[in-house]
Write a protein that holds these residues in place. Structure first.
Motif, PDB file in Angstrom:
ATOM      1  N   LEU A 119       0.847  -1.183   0.000  1.00 54.79           N
ATOM      2  CA  LEU A 119       0.000   0.000   0.000  1.00 54.79           C
ATOM      3  C   LEU A 119       0.893   1.246   0.000  1.00 54.79           C
ATOM      4  O   LEU A 119       1.741   1.404   0.878  1.00 54.79           O
ATOM      5  CB  LEU A 119      -0.906   0.004   1.222  1.00 54.79           C
ATOM      6  CG  LEU A 119      -1.875  -1.177   1.344  1.00 54.79           C
ATOM      7  CD1 LEU A 119      -2.575  -1.149   2.687  1.00 54.79           C
ATOM      8  CD2 LEU A 119      -2.877  -1.172   0.231  1.00 54.79           C
ATOM      9  N   PRO A 120       0.654   2.152  -0.904  1.00 56.79           N
ATOM     10  CA  PRO A 120       1.533   3.323  -1.003  1.00 56.79           C
ATOM     11  C   PRO A 120       1.417   4.295   0.168  1.00 56.79           C
ATOM     12  O   PRO A 120       2.377   4.978   0.493  1.00 56.79           O
ATOM     13  CB  PRO A 120       1.097   3.984  -2.310  1.00 56.79           C
ATOM     14  CG  PRO A 120      -0.262   3.462  -2.583  1.00 56.79           C
ATOM     15  CD  PRO A 120      -0.345   2.111  -1.955  1.00 56.79           C
ATOM     16  N   ALA A 121       0.280   4.379   0.815  1.00 54.86           N
ATOM     17  CA  ALA A 121       0.103   5.345   1.906  1.00 54.86           C
ATOM     18  C   ALA A 121       0.272   4.701   3.280  1.00 54.86           C
ATOM     19  O   ALA A 121      -0.063   5.302   4.294  1.00 54.86           O
ATOM     20  CB  ALA A 121      -1.267   5.998   1.804  1.00 54.86           C
ATOM     21  N   PHE A 122       0.790   3.483   3.326  1.00 53.45           N
ATOM     22  CA  PHE A 122       0.937   2.771   4.594  1.00 53.45           C
ATOM     23  C   PHE A 122       1.900   3.509   5.529  1.00 53.45           C
ATOM     24  O   PHE A 122       2.977   3.938   5.121  1.00 53.45           O
ATOM     25  CB  PHE A 122       1.458   1.358   4.340  1.00 53.45           C
ATOM     26  CG  PHE A 122       1.742   0.593   5.587  1.00 53.45           C
ATOM     27  CD1 PHE A 122       0.720   0.023   6.323  1.00 53.45           C
ATOM     28  CD2 PHE A 122       3.039   0.441   6.061  1.00 53.45           C
ATOM     29  CE1 PHE A 122       0.973  -0.683   7.485  1.00 53.45           C
ATOM     30  CE2 PHE A 122       3.310  -0.267   7.215  1.00 53.45           C
ATOM     31  CZ  PHE A 122       2.272  -0.832   7.928  1.00 53.45           C
TER      32      PHE A 122
END
Length: 76
Positions: A1-4
């Motif tokens: 996930l890029p916004a993790f």
């Protein structure tokens, strides 16, 4: 996930420390029991109504003494 974003583990702050002198011990106990993460330890609605918070003064205002809103329709 890029916004993790990984959060660091932290210790919870007890509600009695948060509310200190702003709430009674009964109020803190009541809220703590309602917010218990474990559903088996969480208060049920009937058990909540039996909590000591509701047995201590000040008593609730009797319904007949509650103010009516201006936009309420009162039916017999």
């Amino acid at each position: 996930l890029p916004a993790f974003v990984a959060f660091k583990p932290s210790q919870p702050v007890p509600l009695d420390e948060i509310f200190k002198e702003r709430a009674s011990d009964d109020a803190v106990s009541f809220v703590s029991a309602l917010l218990a993460l474990n559903p088996e330890r969480r208060l049920t609605a009937p058990a909540a109504l039996e909590h000591s918070y509701f047995r201590r003064p000040p008593a609730a205002t009797p319904p007949a003494q509650l103010p009516l809103g201006t936009n309420l329709i009162v039916r017999p």
